[in-house]
Design a protein around this motif. Structure first.
Motif, PDB file in Angstrom:
ATOM      1  N   ILE A 109       0.855  -1.194   0.000  1.00 50.22           N
ATOM      2  CA  ILE A 109       0.000   0.000   0.000  1.00 50.22           C
ATOM      3  C   ILE A 109       0.895   1.249   0.000  1.00 50.22           C
ATOM      4  N   GLU A 110       0.559   2.246  -0.845  1.00 50.60           N
ATOM      5  CA  GLU A 110       1.381   3.463  -0.922  1.00 50.60           C
ATOM      6  C   GLU A 110       0.896   4.564   0.010  1.00 50.60           C
ATOM      7  N   HIS A 111      -0.428   4.728   0.091  1.00 47.25           N
ATOM      8  CA  HIS A 111      -0.994   5.775   0.949  1.00 47.25           C
ATOM      9  C   HIS A 111      -2.276   5.272   1.596  1.00 47.25           C
ATOM     10  N   VAL A 112      -2.476   5.659   2.865  1.00 48.67           N
ATOM     11  CA  VAL A 112      -3.748   5.403   3.547  1.00 48.67           C
ATOM     12  C   VAL A 112      -4.358   6.780   3.798  1.00 48.67           C
ATOM     13  N   VAL A 113      -5.451   7.083   3.107  1.00 49.40           N
ATOM     14  CA  VAL A 113      -6.028   8.424   3.211  1.00 49.40           C
ATOM     15  C   VAL A 113      -7.168   8.381   4.229  1.00 49.40           C
ATOM     16  N   SER A 114      -7.026   9.208   5.272  1.00 50.56           N
ATOM     17  CA  SER A 114      -8.086   9.303   6.282  1.00 50.56           C
ATOM     18  C   SER A 114      -8.860  10.594   6.034  1.00 50.56           C
ATOM     19  N   PHE A 115     -10.158  10.479   5.749  1.00 51.28           N
ATOM     20  CA  PHE A 115     -11.015  11.647   5.508  1.00 51.28           C
ATOM     21  C   PHE A 115     -11.650  12.053   6.837  1.00 51.28           C
ATOM     22  N   ASP A 116     -11.510  13.330   7.197  1.00 53.25           N
ATOM     23  CA  ASP A 116     -11.992  13.784   8.504  1.00 53.25           C
ATOM     24  C   ASP A 116     -13.179  14.739   8.354  1.00 53.25           C
ATOM     25  N   VAL A 117     -14.296  14.375   9.016  1.00 50.23           N
ATOM     26  CA  VAL A 117     -15.532  15.186   9.011  1.00 50.23           C
ATOM     27  C   VAL A 117     -16.188  15.020  10.384  1.00 50.23           C
ATOM     28  N   PRO A 118     -16.656  16.099  11.028  1.00 51.33           N
ATOM     29  CA  PRO A 118     -17.322  15.935  12.333  1.00 51.33           C
ATOM     30  C   PRO A 118     -18.653  15.184  12.212  1.00 51.33           C
ATOM     31  N   ASN A 119     -19.044  14.517  13.327  1.00 44.92           N
ATOM     32  CA  ASN A 119     -20.231  13.657  13.282  1.00 44.92           C
ATOM     33  C   ASN A 119     -21.518  14.379  12.865  1.00 44.92           C
ATOM     34  N   ALA A 120     -21.699  15.650  13.287  1.00 40.59           N
ATOM     35  CA  ALA A 120     -22.946  16.357  12.957  1.00 40.59           C
ATOM     36  C   ALA A 120     -23.084  16.495  11.439  1.00 40.59           C
ATOM     37  N   GLU A 121     -21.978  16.779  10.764  1.00 43.73           N
ATOM     38  CA  GLU A 121     -21.996  16.907   9.297  1.00 43.73           C
ATOM     39  C   GLU A 121     -22.214  15.538   8.643  1.00 43.73           C
ATOM     40  N   ILE A 122     -21.653  14.502   9.240  1.00 40.44           N
ATOM     41  CA  ILE A 122     -21.851  13.137   8.703  1.00 40.44           C
ATOM     42  C   ILE A 122     -23.334  12.787   8.696  1.00 40.44           C
ATOM     43  N   VAL A 123     -24.032  13.110   9.779  1.00 40.24           N
ATOM     44  CA  VAL A 123     -25.462  12.797   9.878  1.00 40.24           C
ATOM     45  C   VAL A 123     -26.223  13.535   8.777  1.00 40.24           C
ATOM     46  N   ARG A 124     -25.846  14.809   8.515  1.00 39.14           N
ATOM     47  CA  ARG A 124     -26.507  15.574   7.439  1.00 39.14           C
ATOM     48  C   ARG A 124     -26.251  14.921   6.081  1.00 39.14           C
ATOM     49  N   ARG A 125     -25.004  14.479   5.877  1.00 35.45           N
ATOM     50  CA  ARG A 125     -24.659  13.888   4.579  1.00 35.45           C
ATOM     51  C   ARG A 125     -25.411  12.585   4.357  1.00 35.45           C
ATOM     52  N   LEU A 126     -25.496  11.764   5.399  1.00 33.15           N
ATOM     53  CA  LEU A 126     -26.134  10.454   5.199  1.00 33.15           C
ATOM     54  C   LEU A 126     -27.653  10.566   5.057  1.00 33.15           C
ATOM     55  N   SER A 127     -28.242  11.561   5.734  1.00 32.00           N
ATOM     56  CA  SER A 127     -29.705  11.664   5.627  1.00 32.00           C
ATOM     57  C   SER A 127     -30.096  12.143   4.226  1.00 32.00           C
ATOM     58  N   GLY A 128     -29.193  12.848   3.522  1.00 31.28           N
ATOM     59  CA  GLY A 128     -29.522  13.331   2.171  1.00 31.28           C
ATOM     60  C   GLY A 128     -28.929  12.480   1.060  1.00 31.28           C
ATOM     61  N   ARG A 129     -28.284  11.378   1.421  1.00 32.91           N
ATOM     62  CA  ARG A 129     -27.638  10.563   0.382  1.00 32.91           C
ATOM     63  C   ARG A 129     -28.664   9.774  -0.429  1.00 32.91           C
ATOM     64  N   ARG A 130     -28.458   9.727  -1.729  1.00 31.60           N
ATOM     65  CA  ARG A 130     -29.237   8.853  -2.604  1.00 31.60           C
ATOM     66  C   ARG A 130     -28.223   8.151  -3.499  1.00 31.60           C
ATOM     67  N   SER A 131     -28.498   6.888  -3.849  1.00 29.31           N
ATOM     68  CA  SER A 131     -27.558   6.207  -4.724  1.00 29.31           C
ATOM     69  C   SER A 131     -28.281   5.392  -5.775  1.00 29.31           C
ATOM     70  N   CYS A 132     -27.540   5.117  -6.842  1.00 31.84           N
ATOM     71  CA  CYS A 132     -28.117   4.368  -7.959  1.00 31.84           C
ATOM     72  C   CYS A 132     -27.829   2.884  -7.753  1.00 31.84           C
ATOM     73  N   PRO A 133     -28.862   2.053  -7.620  1.00 26.60           N
ATOM     74  CA  PRO A 133     -28.609   0.633  -7.398  1.00 26.60           C
ATOM     75  C   PRO A 133     -28.061  -0.070  -8.634  1.00 26.60           C
ATOM     76  N   THR A 134     -28.146   0.578  -9.799  1.00 31.65           N
ATOM     77  CA  THR A 134     -27.643  -0.060 -11.028  1.00 31.65           C
ATOM     78  C   THR A 134     -26.154   0.210 -11.235  1.00 31.65           C
ATOM     79  N   CYS A 135     -25.746   1.503 -11.173  1.00 33.40           N
ATOM     80  CA  CYS A 135     -24.328   1.788 -11.458  1.00 33.40           C
ATOM     81  C   CYS A 135     -23.576   2.320 -10.224  1.00 33.40           C
ATOM     82  N   GLN A 136     -24.272   2.366  -9.059  1.00 27.34           N
ATOM     83  CA  GLN A 136     -23.653   2.732  -7.770  1.00 27.34           C
ATOM     84  C   GLN A 136     -23.202   4.183  -7.661  1.00 27.34           C
ATOM     85  N   THR A 137     -23.597   5.051  -8.589  1.00 28.58           N
ATOM     86  CA  THR A 137     -23.218   6.463  -8.446  1.00 28.58           C
ATOM     87  C   THR A 137     -23.945   7.056  -7.235  1.00 28.58           C
ATOM     88  N   VAL A 138     -23.190   7.881  -6.484  1.00 27.30           N
ATOM     89  CA  VAL A 138     -23.710   8.444  -5.236  1.00 27.30           C
ATOM     90  C   VAL A 138     -24.057   9.916  -5.428  1.00 27.30           C
TER      91      VAL A 138
END
Ligand code: AP5
Length: 220
Positions: free
Chosen positions: A109-138
């Motif tokens: 492995i060359e790099h391990v990228v850790s993405f940092d976001v506070p929990n309150a913003e994570i909850v906002r992102r997940l409640s508005g997430r929609r995804s395509c079950p055919t091609c998996q675009t988010v």
């Protein structure tokens, strides 16, 4: 390019992995996607995984280690890959180390990228997430909406909300991340592989930052 994307649920690992994988012409190996596909097909693996996923818990190590072992050995991964959502426990990280050592040929492995976001913003992102079950675009209903409401830009499929994005399941997934996955930050820091990305900014800006850390000599 051989990368690991690390971070709590909803920080944007999948969004960034899809972009970078397409740009680099390498596969995005998302254990979550592979498991969801098995659930959809009613495969034995999916039947075993479903109860864990619905509860926001991790699927047993031996199951996901087996999935990644097969993927990494496949010819499609010969030029590189992005491991999106794997490893998530110390046992998975150690199994990956052994797997890559056995494979040899300098394919670590060359790099391990850790993405940092506070929990309150994570909850906002997940409640508005929609995804395509055919091609998996988010998508996100506010931050990254499709051109035609409820439909995928790429394949026109009807967008869905993931079953594990219910608020109580998100809470369970965040706890699991803190307890079982966050120790990997220290694990990879000690190996000199950790690159932290502040992912609180818009998607395009996160992508710029990501490219700066994974391709320091070829800035966009
Ligand atoms: P998995 O599918 O891997 O889920 P996760 O890690 O919880 O991550 P998510 O897919 O929820 O989020 P993400 O970080 O990819 O964010 P996204 O880009 O979608 O795993 C699901 C389940 O499978 C697990 O709970 C477990 O049961 C099982 N599993 C999987 N791997 C396993 C393993 N290794 N071991 C054991 N079990 C395993 O973005 C989220 C939203 O935010 C989107 O709407 C997006 O449009 C939006 N967004 C993204 N970036 C931004 C931005 N910069 N600004 C604003 N909005 C943004």
């Amino acid at each position: 390019m051989r990368l690991i994307f690390l971070g709590a649920p909803g920080v944007g690992k999948g969004t960034q992995a899809q972009r970078l994988a397409a740009q680099e012409g390498i596969p995005q190996v998302s254990t979550g996607e592979i498991l969801r596909e098995s659930v959809k097909q009613g495969a034995p693996l999916g039947r075993k995984a479903k109860e864990y996923m619905d509860a926001g818990k991790l699927v047993p190590d031996e199951v996901v280690i087996g999935i990644v072992r097969d993927k990494v050995a496949a010819t499609e991964c010969a030029r590189g890959y992005i491991l999106d959502g794997f490893p998530r426990t110390l046992a998975q990280a150690e199994a990956l180390d052994r797997m890559l050592q056995e494979k040899g040929g300098g394919g670590g492995i060359e790099h391990v990228v850790s993405f940092d976001v506070p929990n309150a913003e994570i909850v906002r992102r997940l409640s508005g997430r929609r995804s395509c079950p055919t091609c998996q675009t988010v998508y996100h209903v506010e931050h990254d909406p499709p051109r035609r409401e409820g439909h995928c830009n790429k394949c026109g499929g009807a967008l869905v909300q993931r079953a594990d994005d219910k608020p109580e399941t998100v809470e369970a997934r965040l706890k699991v991340y803190d307890q079982q996955t966050s120790p990997l930050i220290d694990y990879y820091q000690k190996r000199g592989l950790l690159r932290r990305v502040d992912a609180t900014v818009p998607i395009d800006k996160v992508y710029e930052r990501l490219q700066e850390v994974v391709r320091p000599s070829r800035r966009p």
